[in-house]
Design a protein around this motif. Structure first.
Motif, PDB file in Angstrom:
ATOM      1  N   ARG A   1      -3.682  -0.112 -10.483  1.00 23.32           N
ATOM      2  CA  ARG A   1      -3.568  -0.178  -9.004  1.00 23.32           C
ATOM      3  C   ARG A   1      -4.205  -2.351  -9.194  1.00 23.32           C
ATOM      4  NH1 ARG A   1      -5.755   4.807  -9.001  1.00 23.32           N
ATOM      5  NH2 ARG A   1      -4.746   5.954  -7.542  1.00 23.32           N
TER       6      ARG A   1
ATOM      7  N   ARG B   1       1.308  -1.673   0.498  1.00 18.95           N
ATOM      8  CA  ARG B   1      -0.041   0.051  -0.511  1.00 18.95           C
ATOM      9  C   ARG B   1       0.571   0.942  -0.331  1.00 18.95           C
ATOM     10  NH1 ARG B   1      -4.494   2.657  -1.043  1.00 18.95           N
ATOM     11  NH2 ARG B   1      -5.042   4.705   0.645  1.00 18.95           N
ATOM     12  N   LEU B   2       1.014   2.463  -1.105  1.00 14.51           N
ATOM     13  CA  LEU B   2       2.209   2.609  -1.629  1.00 14.51           C
ATOM     14  C   LEU B   2       1.077   3.859  -0.782  1.00 14.51           C
ATOM     15  CD1 LEU B   2       3.548   2.120  -4.725  1.00 14.51           C
ATOM     16  CD2 LEU B   2       4.095   1.941  -2.224  1.00 14.51           C
ATOM     17  N   PRO B   3       1.971   5.316   0.238  1.00 17.19           N
ATOM     18  CA  PRO B   3       0.684   6.241   0.616  1.00 17.19           C
ATOM     19  C   PRO B   3       0.806   7.451  -0.472  1.00 17.19           C
ATOM     20  CG  PRO B   3       3.049   6.255   1.723  1.00 17.19           C
ATOM     21  CD  PRO B   3       3.207   4.725   1.004  1.00 17.19           C
ATOM     22  N   GLU B   4      -0.148   8.327   0.185  1.00 18.44           N
ATOM     23  CA  GLU B   4      -0.728   9.802  -0.872  1.00 18.44           C
ATOM     24  C   GLU B   4       0.650  10.858  -0.494  1.00 18.44           C
ATOM     25  OE1 GLU B   4      -3.342  13.286  -1.986  1.00 18.44           O
ATOM     26  OE2 GLU B   4      -4.126  11.478  -0.246  1.00 18.44           O
TER      27      GLU B   4
ATOM     28  N   MET C   1       7.212   6.550  -1.059  1.00 22.43           N
ATOM     29  CA  MET C   1       6.724   5.788  -2.065  1.00 22.43           C
ATOM     30  C   MET C   1       8.438   4.647  -2.259  1.00 22.43           C
ATOM     31  SD  MET C   1       6.431   4.575  -5.974  1.00 22.43           S
ATOM     32  CE  MET C   1       8.270   5.092  -5.651  1.00 22.43           C
TER      33      MET C   1
ATOM     34  N   LYS D   1       1.094   7.798  -7.884  1.00 27.18           N
ATOM     35  CA  LYS D   1      -0.212   7.995  -6.878  1.00 27.18           C
ATOM     36  C   LYS D   1      -0.378   6.355  -6.124  1.00 27.18           C
ATOM     37  CE  LYS D   1      -1.943   8.797 -11.856  1.00 27.18           C
ATOM     38  NZ  LYS D   1      -0.619   9.338 -12.460  1.00 27.18           N
ATOM     39  N   GLU D   2      -0.801   7.035  -5.579  1.00 30.53           N
ATOM     40  CA  GLU D   2      -1.107   6.306  -3.943  1.00 30.53           C
ATOM     41  C   GLU D   2      -2.222   4.596  -4.007  1.00 30.53           C
ATOM     42  OE1 GLU D   2      -4.262   5.720  -2.100  1.00 30.53           O
ATOM     43  OE2 GLU D   2      -5.138   7.107  -3.099  1.00 30.53           O
TER      44      GLU D   2
ATOM     45  N   SER E   1       8.473   2.429   1.367  1.00 30.01           N
ATOM     46  CA  SER E   1       7.540   1.605   1.679  1.00 30.01           C
ATOM     47  C   SER E   1       8.016   0.806   0.592  1.00 30.01           C
ATOM     48  CB  SER E   1       5.574   2.259   1.241  1.00 30.01           C
ATOM     49  OG  SER E   1       5.580   3.562   1.540  1.00 30.01           O
TER      50      SER E   1
END
Length: 134
Positions: A100, A37-40, A46, A76-77, A49
């Motif tokens: 995604r 799960r990549l954060p905004e 990124m 993009k998250e 993560s």
């Protein structure tokens, strides 16, 4: 003149080799896919993560490739599945396009939205107030 052309040709081959090394050689190790799960936020977050999940073999190669292509500003998250053997091009192309991967969840019948919020927050990284509005 011929020597100059030969030197330029060799330098061009070296440059093409470095670009191919940065772009296409595998930078994701391991035997199984990484569900991340990549954060905004920024490109560095990124990379943090991906590195924390153990997906990257070389952060510096990914960072350099992202800066050279300009894709570092386009990430993009979201939730992504990163496969072993992917190169920097494949990983950043997937993340910058926002391709995604889905998360399957099961909601038992009769479950109230108030009880779903905390579960979704931990499993999917969503805001529990958004779930309550559903």
């Amino acid at each position: 003149m011929k020597k100059l052309l030969a030197v330029l040709f060799v330098l061009g081959l070296l440059g093409a080799g470095v670009i191919a090394w940065l772009a296409f050689l595998p930078n994701v190790g391991g035997d199984e896919a990484y569900s991340i799960r990549l954060p905004e936020g920024e490109f560095d977050e990124m990379l943090d993560s991906l590195e924390a999940a153990g997906a990257l073999q070389s952060r510096a190669r990914m960072e350099t490739f992202g800066q050279l292509t300009g894709w570092a500003d386009q990430v993009k998250e979201g939730h992504y599945v990163i496969e072993p053997g992917m190169g920097n091009w494949a990983v950043l192309d997937k993340i910058r396009k926002g391709l995604r991967d889905t998360n399957r969840i099961t909601i038992p019948p009769g479950t109230r939205p108030e009880r779903l919020g905390p579960v979704h927050q931990t499993q999917l990284g969503t805001d529990s107030t958004q779930d309550a509005r559903l």
